[in-house]
Motif scaffolding. Sequence first.
Motif, PDB file in Angstrom:
ATOM      1  N   LYS A 192      39.095  33.876  49.251  1.00  0.00           N
ATOM      2  CA  LYS A 192      40.533  34.137  49.314  1.00  0.00           C
ATOM      3  C   LYS A 192      41.186  33.304  50.416  1.00  0.00           C
ATOM      4  N   GLY A 237      47.491  33.759  39.763  1.00  0.00           N
ATOM      5  CA  GLY A 237      47.112  35.164  39.854  1.00  0.00           C
ATOM      6  C   GLY A 237      47.736  36.035  38.789  1.00  0.00           C
ATOM      7  N   HIS A 249      41.146  32.166  40.776  1.00  0.00           N
ATOM      8  CA  HIS A 249      41.706  33.312  41.499  1.00  0.00           C
ATOM      9  C   HIS A 249      41.495  34.617  40.718  1.00  0.00           C
ATOM     10  N   LEU A 250      41.760  34.611  39.429  1.00  0.00           N
ATOM     11  CA  LEU A 250      41.564  35.816  38.612  1.00  0.00           C
ATOM     12  C   LEU A 250      40.097  36.208  38.556  1.00  0.00           C
ATOM     13  N   LEU A 268      52.071  33.074  40.863  1.00  0.00           N
ATOM     14  CA  LEU A 268      51.423  34.249  41.436  1.00  0.00           C
ATOM     15  C   LEU A 268      52.327  35.460  41.331  1.00  0.00           C
TER      16      LEU A 268
END
Length: 646
Positions: A32, A145, A154-155, A283
Amino acid sequence: MQKSQAVSSLGEHRLMLPAWVKAALAANDRLKGCLTVFQTASAHAAHPAGEVPDLARELAAAGLDAAWLHDVAAAARRVDEDLLLPDLPRLVRSLEEDLGTMARPVLETAGDSADAARVKHWLDWLRALPPDRLSVRHVDALTRGRRGDGDSVHLLVMDLHKQINKLAGELASEVIDGANVWDLQPQDRTRVAAFMRGLNRTAMLKFEHPGLDTAATRDGERLLLQNDIGTNDAHVLVLQVADRTVTLTYSDLHRIRFEFFQSLLVPFGANWSQLESRTDPALNQGAAYSVGTARFDCADEPALEAALEGIASRIVFLIDWNRARKRLQAFVGKEEAIAVLAEAARLDIGHRAWLQVGGERLVFAAMQAAGEGAFQIGDRLDEVIGKADAHAFLLAVMRLACDALRRGQPPALVADETRMLLAQHVRQRTSEFDLLAEHAAYCHALAQAVSDGLAHGAERSGKAARELALRSKDWERQADHLVMQAREKAERQPRWGPVARLIEQSDDVADALEEAAFLISLSAEQHVNGWNGQVRKLLARLGATVLQAAQDQVKALAIARTLSANSDAVDNDAFLRATWRVLQAERQCDALLREARRLIIGAVRDAPSLMLANDLASVLELTSDRQLAAAYALRDLAFDKAGVRG
């Protein structure tokens, strides 16, 4: 294959799962952090003139080299729409290694071919990236996202994190006061117990809402604590405890809730890093989210445990907070809604019970049942009963809801109690008298200024007279604004009609006093001739009498606010005496005007001076007439409030 079956079939591999999960959680923090660097680099490359956000504390908490990654973001540039990053292969290798580490416990236990294929796809994708630049499509595939627009790294990280959290609960070697824990040292147990003591003290205030599950483990020199606040991917709270220091990392889609949480932690010594707000169209549907880190430096072990307990006790007040704030804003302003929620948290009442038993529907139903003319469509609660009363009422309703749910009482009982409580506030009608008292205060200030000006010879000083006129004009305008407010309220609420009529009559007083101040300034400009000591003394007596009547009107208003059908004789007599003194002042001003005219005609020979003196005396006497009219109107209003007719 079911997850429980897969875990039971692992045999000796199960002994490795705690270590794998611990490594996966650490890899999640690093992933992250790296994705944040990509987002920051992309934003900086698009706007190179802006400063690069300081991510040092956040990256350091994730175990990353903050200086190197900051340099990567700062050196990012756009070349033909591509994002040019220095040392990109090193950054991609870090992503690849951490993604593999994070996926291992999930793949080893779940045995889901879809998960394995998804992880393999993104690992292969990372290995195939160019060595020096990323296209817009590449950056989007890394950082997107929002679900529904295709998969992304990211997902995948978010989904793996959810599965690891569930796995951590299943693998916990023990439970401490509800927290799933493993690999703790002896000192960690008392710290986890302190955290859970605070959490469990207020956790019941979430009622039927999910959340607040806690997991804890040790990672080298750090104790890690994670709490599941709710279901939102971006709503995360993680604590690290090392030596006598607690580091809290918190992220939230709603900056206003983030700031609210910051205020809740002030009593426990939170020292926050700079709050970072990030926005990306890809996002969270374009909504901004905020990330920050708080540090708590504790003097000793008891102070450390107190900080952990305090932090944990506040988490429940984040659940459904934004929903409660929006509901409250139907009745009070934005800042006041937050103040109500803050007070509910301070009192350990919370807002979840209020939402669960009906929320805004309770209050709307109570407003509808408050009686004819009390509320009309479009009225806001604080505009009708006043800001202070609205705050107190909403807080009381939240307490009623909380007490009812804790005792197992039905929501219908809360609805009945809410209607009764609002009816009491409406009967008090304090907001009308607040407006009247504010207008009376302006009239008193005008009367005081005019009286002081006459007593100290303002008509002989051009500067003093001009300042008096300017101040008086400003106060008169402020009084006019209150009249307009009363008229607007009377158009929507019939019960404001008598108040509007009274304040209009009172405004005639303000107009007359402002005219008196103007005449004093005009007299100073004309350098009046023939205003001897007797003339000035008599005009000053007129001003002082008007001032006394203004003071009595203020007193009468203060008493009228509390009058009701149950008022005792002392209050009633005090009110009547104050209004009768206004009548006596009016009669005294009549006599003083006649005396002043005789004196002015005999003493003043200059025509302008004579005219100004006579006009000033006449305006002051007119002021007393208007004060009397306002006093009679106030008496009628007070009699009606007390149930007296005729």
